[in-house]
Scaffold this active site. Sequence first.
Site, PDB file in Angstrom:
ATOM      1  N   ASP A 407       0.844  -1.183   0.000  1.00  0.00           N
ATOM      2  CA  ASP A 407       0.000   0.000   0.000  1.00  0.00           C
ATOM      3  C   ASP A 407       0.892   1.250   0.000  1.00  0.00           C
ATOM      4  OD1 ASP A 407      -2.325   1.496   0.202  1.00  0.00           O
ATOM      5  OD2 ASP A 407      -2.309   1.442   2.391  1.00  0.00           O
ATOM      6  N   GLU A 410       2.549   4.782  -4.095  1.00  0.00           N
ATOM      7  CA  GLU A 410       2.470   5.694  -5.277  1.00  0.00           C
ATOM      8  C   GLU A 410       3.813   6.368  -5.563  1.00  0.00           C
ATOM      9  OE1 GLU A 410       0.145   5.416  -2.887  1.00  0.00           O
ATOM     10  OE2 GLU A 410      -1.157   4.261  -4.197  1.00  0.00           O
ATOM     11  N   ASP A 485      -8.974   3.901  -1.950  1.00  0.00           N
ATOM     12  CA  ASP A 485      -9.861   4.404  -0.883  1.00  0.00           C
ATOM     13  C   ASP A 485     -11.139   5.037  -1.406  1.00  0.00           C
ATOM     14  OD1 ASP A 485      -7.867   3.549   0.770  1.00  0.00           O
ATOM     15  OD2 ASP A 485      -7.064   5.546   1.182  1.00  0.00           O
TER      16      ASP A 485
HETATM   17  C1  GLC Z   1      -4.511   3.419   2.892  1.00  0.00           C
HETATM   18  C2  GLC Z   1      -5.060   2.212   2.153  1.00  0.00           C
HETATM   19  C3  GLC Z   1      -6.074   1.506   3.009  1.00  0.00           C
HETATM   20  C4  GLC Z   1      -5.431   1.123   4.342  1.00  0.00           C
HETATM   21  C5  GLC Z   1      -4.862   2.348   5.035  1.00  0.00           C
HETATM   22  C6  GLC Z   1      -4.100   2.009   6.295  1.00  0.00           C
HETATM   23  O1  GLC Z   1      -5.504   4.364   3.053  1.00  0.00           O
HETATM   24  O2  GLC Z   1      -5.584   2.542   0.916  1.00  0.00           O
HETATM   25  O3  GLC Z   1      -6.569   0.393   2.332  1.00  0.00           O
HETATM   26  O4  GLC Z   1      -6.372   0.510   5.154  1.00  0.00           O
HETATM   27  O5  GLC Z   1      -3.997   3.031   4.156  1.00  0.00           O
HETATM   28  O6  GLC Z   1      -3.069   1.128   6.045  1.00  0.00           O
END
Ligand code: GLC
Length: 799
Positions: A407, A410, A485
Site C-alpha cells: 500500500d 504511489e 480508498d
Molecule cells: C490506505 C489504504 C487503506 C489502508 C490504510 C491504512 O488508506 O488505501 O486500504 O487501510 O492506508 O493502512
Amino acid sequence: MILNTELEYKGNLFPTKIVFYKKDVDTLYFKSENGVALQVIVQRDSVLRFRFATTAIFEKDFSYGITKYASKGYNRLDIDEDDDNYIITTSKLICHISKLDMRTAIFDAKDNSLICEDELGFHWEEFYEEGGDIVKMSKTSQEGESYYGLGDKPVDVNLKGKRFENWVTDSYAYGRGSDPIYKTIPFYLGVHHKKAYGIFFDNTFRSFFDFSKEKRNVTSFWAEGGEMNYYFIYGPEMSEVVSNYTDLTGRPQHIPPLWALGFHQCKWSYYPESKVKEVTSKFRELKIPCDAIYLDIDYMEGFRCFTWNKEYFPDPKRMVKELADDGFKTVAIIDPGIKIDNDYSVYKEALEKDYFCKRADGAFMKGKVWPGECYFPDYTNPEVREWWSELFRELIEDIGVKGVWNDMNEPAVMDVPGKTFPKDVRHDYDGNPCSHRKAHNVYGMQMARATYHGLKKFSYPKRPFVITRAAYSGTQRYTSTWTGDNVATWDHLSLANNQAQRMCMSGFSFVGSDIGGFAEQPNGELFTRWIQLGVFHPFFRVHSSGDHGDQEPWTFGTTLTDIVRKFIEIRYQLLPYLYTAFWRYAGEGIPILKSLVLFDQEDPNTHYRNDEFIFGEKILACPILEPNAKGRRMYFPKGRWYNFWDNSIIVGGEEIWVDADIDSMPIFVKEGAIIPKYPIQQYVGEKEIEQLELDVYYKKGKESSEVYEDAQDGYDYKKGRYSLRNFTQVGKNKSFIIQQYKSGKFITNYETFKINIHGLPFKIKSIQVDNEEIEIKMSNGDVTLEITKGFRELHIISE
Ligand code: GLC
C-alpha cells in the site's frame, strides 16, 4: 490537412520531410530533414511500434512495461514506396508513412479500411525548465469512434469526450471524475466501424490523453518527457487487442492459488489477536465462507514494516497457524516508507547499503507516512529489489503469512504538496539513472515486483499472493490490485463496477474494490448490493477504514446476513468457473470481466453501456445500483439468456426490466453454457470435492465450454498436471448431445458429475452414456443425471 510547412503550431515543432530511410530486418529507420528520427518496429503482423527521437539519437531501449516474453515475428513484411509514402505491409496491416512529414495512416490489410490516422501526428515542444521535450501525438477521431481502457479512471466505461492525466496518486475518498488516481495504464482501445485497435504509449513520465475533448475530431496523447514511444495494436476484435496488449506487457506469471479467489475480510485494523479471532470465529459460527483475513498497519510495532506489535500479537506464528487450522490465510500489509530509527534493523541495513532514494543534491528523500519521518527504498534498483524480497523470509517462511498487501506505494507522502516525492529525487531505473519525473509512475510497480519475488521464493512450493495499490502497465504480471480508498456511497458502487471492467479491458483482471466502501459507512442495503457485485469481481474483499463502524457480513441484521451469505456461497460454488476464466486470462490475456462492448462491439447499443458485464465467458451480471430497487432495466446483448434464478429465457438485443429485490440480483447464463460448480465450502480445501456439478443450459445448435482444474495451488500445473475438460453441446429438436474431451495429466478426486440440464425442449425417451442406456431423473422439469467423469458422449433422445 496541415502541411509540414507549418513548423510552428502553438509553439510546437514538427518533423519535416524524410531524407533518409533504411531497413534492418524488422526495423525501419527514417530521418527527417530537421533531424527527427523515426523507428518503426514490426513486432507482429498486428503490432507496430513507433519511436520518435527529436535529436536523432534514441534513448537506450528499456521498459518496465514490456515483458521479455512478448512475442515477436510476422508472416509478411513488404516495404514499398510511392511518391508520397513509404508503405509497410504485413499480413494484417498496411501502414503509410508520409514522406512529407512522417505522419502515419494504418489500414486493415484485408479490406483496406482506415483504422487509425495521424492528425498532426508527432510533434513536440522543448521543455526548458525540466529538460528534454514534451512529446505529443495527435490522431484523427473517426466517425462514431469510442474509446476504452486507461486503467482505473473513475468514470463511465466509454472515455469519449474526456481528458485524463496519468500520474500515480494517493487519492483518499476520490470521487467520480477524480483524476489522476492510483494507476498509470497508458493504454486505450478505439472502436469504430465495428473494428478495434489499441495504443499503448509506453512512456512513464506524467502523461495525458485527450479523447475528442479539446477538439471533436482529434484524439491526442502526450508526456512531459521521454520519447514518443507507442505500440499500435490491431484487433479487429477488442478482446484480441487486449490479448495482444497483455502479450506485450505480460500476463500473470501463474494463476492464483484457488483460495485467493475466495472471500477476503479486511479492516483498518483488526487488532489485537483476540479481535482477529473474534472475527474469524464469527465467520465459522455463522457459516459464512471466508478464506483470508487481513492485518492492516496496526499489527506492526510503531508502523515499522517487518515488525510485530508484541502487545497486540504476542506470538504471531502461533496465531497464523491457528488461523490456518481454521481455514484462514493471513495477509499482512507492507508499505514502502521505512521509519528513520537507528534501532530498527531494516532501516539500518538499507542505510548501510545505500538503498534509500536521494534528492538531486544527495540528501535522503525524507517524507512522513504512518510511522512518522521515513526514508524510501529505491525499488527501481535491482539490488534493492533483491534485498527487499529477502526481507519476507521470516514473515512468510517462518510465521506462515500467505499474502502481502503493498500500500502507499504511489509513493504516498503525507502533508506535502503533490502528496508524493518531489521531482528531483533520483532513481536507479535499472541502471538508467533518472529523476522522479520518470520513475514516479513505476515506483509502486517495482515495489510490488520485489514483494512478489520475495513471496514467490518463500511461499514455494505454493503460489504467492500479492496485492498492490499503485501500478503501471505490466504490474498484472506480479500482483492483484484494488481500486483504493473509495467511499460508502451508491455512486461509488457504480464506479467500482466501471473501474473493475476498465481494469480488465486494460489487461489487469485480478481486480476488486473495497466492498462496502473504505471511507464512511454503508447502510445494510448498500453493503448487500456491493457484496452482490463483488461476487462477480475477480478479487473479492470487504475493506473499510474502521472509524465509521463495522463492516462485516453480519453487521446489518440477520435478514441481510442471510442474503450476504447466500451470495458468498454462490461465489464459492462458482469457483471452478472463475478459476477457468482466470486460467484463460493468464494464458491468453482474455479479460475476466467483459464490458458489453467487448462482448459485442458490432452492436452500437453496447458502446455506452456501463452497468452490465460478462463474468468469464458465459455469465451476464448487472448490479443493482440504487436504493429501494425491486429490479432494474438492463440491456441484453445478442443471444438468448437464461435467468439464473428461474431459468426463464430472455432474447437479447433490447433493454428489459428484470426483477431483483434485495435478496436477488440480475444474473443470466448464456444459452449453451455448461457451468461447473463446487459444493459450498467454508474455505477452499475444507471439503474434498466429491462430485463436480455441471449446470447445462440447452441451446439449439452448438456451443462449447471449458472447465479447468488443477491441484488448486503449487506449480505442478505448469508441468502438465492440470485437467482441462472441453464440453460441446449440440441441441436439436429431438435430441441433445454433450461431448467431452479431456486433456492434461491431473486426475481430479471426484469420480462423477452431477449434470443438471435446464431448458430441454422435449420429453425424454431415453438417455445413453457412451452408448449405454441409463435411468432418467427429473426435478421441476429439469433433468438431473449422475454420470462418470470419464464419459465421452451423453445422448438424450426425445419421445
Ligand atoms: C490506505 C489504504 C487503506 C489502508 C490504510 C491504512 O488508506 O488505501 O486500504 O487501510 O492506508 O493502512
